[in-house]
Design a protein around this motif. Sequence first.
Motif, short mmCIF file in Angstrom:
data_model
loop_
_atom_site.label_atom_id
_atom_site.label_comp_id
_atom_site.label_asym_id
_atom_site.label_seq_id
_atom_site.Cartn_x
_atom_site.Cartn_y
_atom_site.Cartn_z
N LEU A 208 39.88 4.17 21.05
CA LEU A 208 39.26 5.50 21.07
C LEU A 208 39.93 6.41 20.05
CD1 LEU A 208 38.89 6.09 24.92
CD2 LEU A 208 37.05 5.74 23.29
N PHE A 209 41.26 6.26 19.96
CA PHE A 209 42.02 7.10 19.06
C PHE A 209 41.64 6.83 17.60
CE2 PHE A 209 45.87 8.26 16.69
CZ PHE A 209 46.03 9.56 17.15
N ALA A 210 41.24 5.58 17.34
CA ALA A 210 40.94 5.19 15.96
C ALA A 210 39.58 5.69 15.49
CB ALA A 210 41.00 3.67 15.82
N VAL A 211 38.76 6.20 16.40
CA VAL A 211 37.45 6.73 15.99
C VAL A 211 37.69 7.96 15.12
CG1 VAL A 211 35.30 7.73 16.80
CG2 VAL A 211 36.36 5.88 18.08
N ILE B 149 36.12 -4.03 23.76
CA ILE B 149 35.85 -5.43 24.08
C ILE B 149 37.11 -6.28 23.88
CG2 ILE B 149 34.52 -7.48 23.38
CD1 ILE B 149 32.22 -5.52 22.73
N VAL B 150 37.86 -5.98 22.81
CA VAL B 150 39.12 -6.71 22.60
C VAL B 150 40.03 -6.56 23.81
CG1 VAL B 150 41.28 -6.67 21.28
CG2 VAL B 150 39.10 -6.62 20.08
N SER B 151 40.15 -5.32 24.32
CA SER B 151 41.03 -5.10 25.46
C SER B 151 40.54 -5.89 26.67
CB SER B 151 41.14 -3.61 25.78
OG SER B 151 40.02 -3.16 26.51
N SER C 188 39.31 -12.26 20.23
CA SER C 188 39.81 -10.89 20.22
C SER C 188 40.56 -10.59 18.91
CB SER C 188 40.70 -10.63 21.43
OG SER C 188 41.94 -11.23 21.25
N LEU C 189 41.31 -11.57 18.40
CA LEU C 189 42.00 -11.36 17.12
C LEU C 189 40.99 -11.11 16.00
CD1 LEU C 189 44.79 -14.10 17.08
CD2 LEU C 189 45.09 -11.64 17.22
N TRP C 190 39.91 -11.88 16.02
CA TRP C 190 38.89 -11.77 15.00
C TRP C 190 38.19 -10.42 15.06
CZ3 TRP C 190 33.42 -11.82 15.79
CH2 TRP C 190 32.68 -11.94 14.61
N LYS D 36 38.17 -7.19 12.43
CA LYS D 36 36.90 -6.67 11.98
C LYS D 36 36.82 -5.15 12.17
CE LYS D 36 32.34 -7.59 12.95
NZ LYS D 36 31.26 -8.31 13.59
N TYR D 37 37.27 -4.67 13.34
CA TYR D 37 37.10 -3.22 13.52
C TYR D 37 38.17 -2.43 12.79
CZ TYR D 37 40.42 -2.07 17.36
OH TYR D 37 41.51 -1.84 18.12
N HIS D 38 39.31 -3.07 12.51
CA HIS D 38 40.31 -2.38 11.70
C HIS D 38 39.76 -2.10 10.31
CE1 HIS D 38 43.96 -1.62 13.76
NE2 HIS D 38 43.93 -2.79 14.36
N ARG D 39 39.01 -3.10 9.79
CA ARG D 39 38.43 -2.96 8.47
C ARG D 39 37.37 -1.85 8.47
NH1 ARG D 39 37.02 -8.62 7.12
NH2 ARG D 39 39.18 -9.15 7.46
N GLN D 40 36.65 -1.77 9.59
CA GLN D 40 35.51 -0.86 9.69
C GLN D 40 35.87 0.59 9.32
OE1 GLN D 40 33.83 -1.54 13.50
NE2 GLN D 40 32.25 -0.02 13.25
N TYR D 41 37.05 1.03 9.76
CA TYR D 41 37.38 2.44 9.57
C TYR D 41 38.38 2.68 8.46
CZ TYR D 41 34.89 3.39 13.85
OH TYR D 41 33.92 3.51 14.79
N GLU D 42 38.63 1.65 7.66
CA GLU D 42 39.64 1.86 6.63
C GLU D 42 39.01 2.36 5.33
OE1 GLU D 42 41.98 -1.67 6.56
OE2 GLU D 42 43.17 -0.92 8.23
#
Lengths: 292, 285
Positions: free
Chosen positions: A167-170, A202-204, A280-282, A286-292
């Motif tokens: 949530l914080f990463a949004v 979903i990862v969590s 979950s690693l995958w 993926k979502y780390h890339r999304q907001y970079e």
Amino acid sequence: MRRTKEKVIEKLLAASGLMTILTTAGILVILIYESSRFFIDVSIWEFLTGTEWTPLFSKKEFGIWPLLSATFLTSLIALLVALPVGLSIAIYLNEYANRNFRKTVKPMLEVLASVPTVVYGFFALTIVTPFLQQFIPGLAGFNSLSPGIVMGIMIIPMISSLSEDALFAVPRTLRDASYGMGATRFQTVFRVLIPSASSGIIVSVILAVSRAIGETMIVAIAAGQQPNFTFNPLVPVETITTYIVQVSLGDVPRDSLEYRTIFAAGMVLFLLTFVMNNISLWLKRKYHRQYE
Amino acid sequence: MNRTKKNRLNDSLFKYFGILNTLLGLIMLAVFIFIILQTGLSRLSWDFITSLPSRFPEKAGIYTALIGTFWMLALTIIFSVTLGVSAGIYLEEYARKGFFSRMLEINISNLVGVPSVIYGILGLALFNRYLGLGGSLLAGSFTLSLLIIPVIIVTTRESLKAVPRTIKEAAYALGATRWQAISRQLLPAASGSIVTGIILALARAIGEAAPLIVVGALVYVPFIPNSPLDDYTLLPIQIFNWTSRPQPEFQVNASAGIIVLLFLTFVLNGISIYLRNKWQKKVKW
């Protein structure tokens, strides 16, 4: 002289790094080797489709489903407890709570994850089950309901802290845009933040379920040791992990077929958690890339 | 009620729902611990701590289990810290970014997620049988070390990462070799948070029962171990054993054992929190 010393040190350190690869290789080799010996005597088809698990009786059946159903059932109950609670905690701490409250509560929640699992097992068996029996007359002394609930309490911090990170990463801009449109915090959370953070959440969930599937002592103490192919949460069952502990405690002769069952069961457990962890690693990458 | 009002109501209702949930788990845990204290505290005495196990619940104590736990902790520290910290240093400071280090990273993330009972199976086959160590402390501590090494590697790497690059570069500028820079500058600078992480990992290890049961820890040991090759039992295993007996007196013993185990776990956690706070105050890059 100095250069050789440097080289030796680097090699030693690299050897320690290599140790971790050897650990994985060791796990794989042992599980594959010992379970392949098991599958010489028992067909894989019977193992994967059978609904009777009685390797320790005179009439032996080797169907994994009773152990699988118990494993899934207890994990599902744990998730039903931990997901709503953990997610609301994440939302509350991220969007509603003030900084001081968050700073005090977060380490306190971690305490839930640091309590030894045998202690949780004792809670489930001697406190939660008798308590629930007052309301649920059909509840057996060993059942999957109360260890499931207790396991849920244990994995709350896992879901709450990982979801909070998500949530914080949004990005701030999304949040501000929503508030700018006149949305309340509640609307912002459920229509903007949760959808954008969904892969992190979903990862969590996957990691928490994977943890619950591998959890041993809580279910070994409070869920019973009867392999039942059932999804009824009120009756005794036996999970994969409990079965492994049960055989380890008993005096099953070494190198017998019964003994090798724990490696086949362990293989199933390993594959389940391995697949979940890698999904979950995958997703995380993926979502780390999304907001970079 | 119009929509705006309804939305506002939802918003404030959710706020209370959030507070409730945040406290729910903690309140449950507090209730559990209260009940444990209520049943177990009266049983807790010096006799209970220094008595050997027994068939008679009122005579039984946790002496062998406690000594076994301390042995296990000491051996595990030796193996896991040496290997874990070394591997962490290698990955953070030496390994070139490439296929090999990428593999190592994925591998470690995976090892962290492997269920502890699988490590038990590894230990059973590898240490107990192939190496012939049987159900000894050595076999158990090897297994427990493998279990916590991935955690220690991750902590070591993060601690090293948090040390500013300038420190390392200053050391190189003064002519230090790579190992000198690491051992005299980086490690001392990162040691506080490495130690914090190690203690947290040990706090987890001290409560582990499942993998050690699988490796061959015994449930009943009437003597204290004298060497790493001796059989042993552990506090969590003793608690498990008492919990699974039908007589209510043993449940009381289990409660008393749990008080001791929780005390040890919370002390270790407390030390790590204390160190972390002290460290964060002292060092500001």
